[in-house]
Design a protein around this motif. Structure first.
Motif, PDB file in Angstrom:
ATOM      1  N   ALA A  62      -5.449  43.960  -3.995  1.00 57.85           N
ATOM      2  CA  ALA A  62      -6.720  44.224  -3.750  1.00 57.85           C
ATOM      3  C   ALA A  62      -6.937  44.087  -5.347  1.00 57.85           C
ATOM      4  O   ALA A  62      -8.429  43.933  -5.694  1.00 57.85           O
TER       5      ALA A  62
ATOM      6  N   ASP B 109      -9.966  45.681   5.401  1.00 58.58           N
ATOM      7  CA  ASP B 109      -9.183  46.909   5.069  1.00 58.58           C
ATOM      8  C   ASP B 109      -8.432  47.483   7.052  1.00 58.58           C
ATOM      9  O   ASP B 109      -8.721  48.397   7.071  1.00 58.58           O
TER      10      ASP B 109
ATOM     11  N   ILE C  44      -6.701  49.700   1.380  1.00 61.20           N
ATOM     12  CA  ILE C  44      -7.188  48.842  -0.242  1.00 61.20           C
ATOM     13  C   ILE C  44      -7.351  50.487  -0.397  1.00 61.20           C
ATOM     14  O   ILE C  44      -7.034  50.966  -1.294  1.00 61.20           O
TER      15      ILE C  44
END
Length: 813
Positions: free
Chosen positions: A112, A129, A134
């Protein structure tokens, strides 16, 4: 320039948790803040979406529950809803994938940072996600409670947004949401933040947070408007259930497990359409819709007040045609108190009522504030006079296309009699005996506050202690890390310089607290600021730790200019049963020091002598307040407040019982949902559990006026006011009878400090960063049906003795 993601990240929480009222989410700085926005003259804004094997998997971790293709359809649906608002120029649509633009096929917690730590290009970047990694690994938030995070991340030199990101939590999709129609509301909401829209409160507080036992209203409570309750609350309870279609998309909560999530995926509520059109208006937006603007001011008619929600509600279509704005939303506190509000997108020809309410919950770029008066409708006779300005009287405002109508509000309150000044977003701990300055904290920042000129913040190296002040308010007891080793010590601060009080362990160790580690903690000082007291830490066994409760390592101390810091006597206590002893209050002349043994027994020291065990002598479990000369000390006991005269020793003739508030009259007794006042009555409850517990925090110089907090966090709290010759009064009830309508909705349950004369009181709301200062110089009594003004406390005492009732006649039951 880059906009800090730490201040820009806005998460949408599940319905049980919080996340940002109409208006922009972020604005420029300076004297004339403007909303950051996308440059819609460039045409449709591109949207790039994430890849991966699925948006979310079924329980087996292999079978797609919602595919990437379905996630893209939901994303397209959300942006289409924002793009199709007819009064807005905003337009965005999916133009490609993140993989095509960056080479990253699937953004996860591991990579990320490759998206968030670089400028990726113009447009919206939507991350799916799948496993919540994340959120947890990059943002550090739990995937169980946060549904998404979105924010504008980059802007150009003209304050145009050029890049925004949104991460959608695939892990937290509801198990029955097989088509993703309920989680779609999360997408539309989050993309609203990426567009730079804040939250709003119009109907969501009713549809999500209103119950028959704690209702919310589409108007002012008590004014003939019916409460509306949570949309799925059991109808068996007599609920007037909200239609979930009334919920605005940008309300700060969402139930993604029911129909509400579906309804919040569309942008068809006038409030949401106003929010986006206010930032991205079409050429005819202002000329085809109605507008109401105004300013909210305190009862003085001058001071503006930010952070209050203002709603315009169509009387013919109240739930589906309502628009809000928060006072000060345009400037967000950047230029000081701002009471301005502007409500646009009103339907021409329709009639609206305009009213004030508090924000129920959630985070906002403009700090929400408590109502400094009663909620009310706007009317043509709008004023601050509580007797003439009826909160329920509403003047209809007919919206006209292209016309801005003005409607100013004034909080109600009397200009004579008791005067209350709110001190918002701060916690007052003490007030000078002069009554002219208070002290306290906001987080780790120490401040002084003056009724006539506001805040003075101490330099950052001075850390809040307990706010103790000298009589004239020129000295304040604080903490400071004197040698930079991370261990603080008590210091007396003044504008002329500070005086370090020292410690009892050579500044080698300490106890931890909310503001850091202290070798010794300062609690109070005398009126002259020449004697201070508190607790200190000692390493008696040499193990490098000085918090051994049963080893005599936490001890009370007294400091004087002549002798420095000395340990107070505790030799009379059974050390095998003693956890720790502290000194926490001192009489104005410095002769009597009060404290506690293990939070359960009150103790005292008189003229520097041996410890006196007030717990054993009188059953006193707390003592904090003494008269100036120390001849009157308030003791909290099971049988009410006892006033002790130390000059008479510890005999029975040294104490006088002055009672407490009363169960069932001043304080309810509700336990496990049962009203024991109705079941048993006051006498039986008092016999079973004792008097209402009441901690006296302070008293006037002569001890004829006392203030304190009654009850408990378990049974409820209430402020208490005692006047010699009158007795204990429920503090909020006393103010209500005095006509202090500004505080009518606040419990005022924590009066903490009183001036020498008893005419000024400072305090707050227990557990909240909201304080107040009260001037009681003039109060009112009702004498033979006529309201009369008199002085406090002597005039009030004499009037009551002559048969008058406490309060204005118009406000007595």
């Amino acid at each position: 320039m880059k906009i800090s993601k730490l201040t820009m990240a806005i998460g949408l929480a599940v319905a049980a948790n919080a996340v940002h009222a109409g208006g922009p989410l972020y604005t420029t700085d300076g004297d004339n803040p403007q909303p950051l926005k996308w440059d819609t003259s460039k045409g449709t804004i591109p949207v790039y979406t994430d890849g991966g094997e699925a948006f979310t998997f079924d329980y087996d971790g292999e079978t797609p529950f919602l595919t990437i293709q379905r996630a893209n359809e939901i994303t397209a649906h959300a942006f289409a809803n924002w793009s199709d608002v007819p009064t807005s120029t905003f337009s965005a649509e999916i133009s490609g994938t993140i993989e095509e633009m960056t080479g990253i096929a699937d953004v996860t917690g591991e990579n990320a940072a490759e998206i968030y730590n670089k400028e990726n290009g113009y447009g919206f970047w939507v991350l799916y996600d799948t496993d919540g990694s994340i959120l947890e690994e990059y943002f550090g938030v739990p995937k169980e409670s946060v549904l998404g995070i979105a924010f504008p991340e980059w802007a150009d030199e003209d304050n145009n947004i050029i890049e925004a990101t949104a991460v959608m939590n695939g892990w937290n999709v509801w198990e029955h949401d097989t088509e993703g129609n309920q989680v779609a509301g999360v997408f539309t909401h989050e993309f609203g933040h990426a567009i730079n829209l804040s939250h709003s409160q119009v109907n969501g507080s009713m549809a999500y947070m209103s119950y028959t036992y704690a209702p919310n209203y589409p108007g002012i409570e008590g004014c003939g408007v019916e409460a509306v309750h949570r949309y799925d609350y059991p109808s068996a309870y007599g609920a007037n259930n909200a239609n979930p279609a009334i919920i605005e998309t940008m309300f700060p909560f969402i139930d993604h497990s029911g129909q509400a999530g579906v309804e919040q995926s569309t942008v068809d509520h006038p409030d949401d359409r106003a929010a986006i059109s206010n930032i991205y208006p079409t050429a005819d937006y202002a000329s085809t819709t109605g507008t109401i603007t105004g300013v909210l001011r305190l009862k003085d008619g001058v001071t503006e007040y930010s952070g209050i929600n203002v709603i315009a509600r169509n009387v013919n279509n109240p739930m589906f045609d309502a628009v809000s704005d928060m006072t000060g939303s345009a400037t967000q506190g950047k230029i000081g108190p701002d009471g301005r509000f502007t409500i646009r997108n009103l339907t021409p020809g329709e009639s609206y009522v305009l009213y004030l309410e508090e924000i129920v919950a959630g985070g906002y770029p403009t700090t929400p504030q408590r109502l400094a008066s009663v909620g009310e409708y706007w009317n043509l006779a709008e004023s601050s006079d509580p007797l003439s300005d009826d909160a329920c009287e509403a003047t209809l405002i007919v919206a006209e296309a292209g016309v801005t109508k003005e409607a100013d509000f004034y909080f109600n309150g009397f200009e004579d009699g008791v005067q209350v000044t709110p001190v918002v977003a701060a916690f007052i701990r003490d007030m000078s005996k002069s009554g002219k300055v208070a002290a306290g904290e906001v987080g780790s920042t120490a401040f002084m506050w003056y009724p006539d000129r506001g805040f003075m913040v101490l330099p950052p190296e001075y850390v809040p202690a307990n706010g103790a002040m000298s009589r004239n308010g020129q000295k304040m007891l604080v903490h400071k890390d004197i040698n930079g080793n991370g261990i603080q010590e008590p210091v007396i601060w003044s504008a002329k310089g500070d005086i370090a009080l020292g410690d009892l362990n050579g500044n080698s160790c300490g106890g931890g607290g909310s503001t850091g580690v202290t070798a010794a903690s300062g609690w109070d000082m005398d009126d002259a600021g020449k004697t201070a007291i508190g607790l200190a830490y000692k390493d008696t066994d040499g193990d490098g730790v000085c918090q051994g409760s049963f080893k005599g390592e936490i001890v009370p101390w007294v400091w004087t200019e002549k002798d420095g810091m000395q340990e107070l006597d505790t030799s009379a206590l059974d050390k095998s049963k003693t956890q720790f002893v502290r000194a926490h209050a001192i009489s104005g002349n410095g002769n009597v020091v009060l404290g506690s043994n293990s939070h359960s027994k009150a103790v005292a020291w008189v003229n520097g002598g041996s410890l006196l065990d007030l717990g054993t002598a009188y059953g006193a479990y707390e003592t904090y307040a003494a008269s100036y000369d120390g001849t009157k000390v308030a003791l909290s006991t099971r049988n009410g407040v006892q006033v002790w005269n130390p000059q008479k020793g510890l005999g029975s003739d040294a104490v006088t019982n002055v009672g407490s508030l009363r169960w069932c009259h001043d304080m309810p007794y509700n336990y496990l949902g049962r009203d024991f006042c109705a079941l048993l009555g006051e006498d039986a409850i008092t016999q079973a559990v004792g008097s209402v517990p009441l901690t006296v925090f302070d008293m006037s110089d002569d001890g004829t006026v006392m203030v304190g907090r009654a009850g408990s966090f378990f049974l409820g709290l209430a402020g208490g006011l005692w006047v010699e010759g009158i007795g204990w009064m429920h503090f909020a009830d006393f103010l209500k009878k005095q006509g202090v309508v500004e505080m009518d909705k606040l419990p005022l349950d924590n009066p903490i400090s009183i001036s020498a004369s008893g005419k000024e009181i400072a305090g707050g709301l227990a557990g909240a960063s909201f304080s107040w200062h009260i001037d009681l110089s003039q109060v009112h009594v009702c004498n033979g049906g006529v309201t009369q003004q008199t002085g406090f406390p002597g005039g009030l005492r004499d009037a009551v003795a002559a048969g008058a009732q406490v309060g204005r006649c118009e406000f007595l039951d």
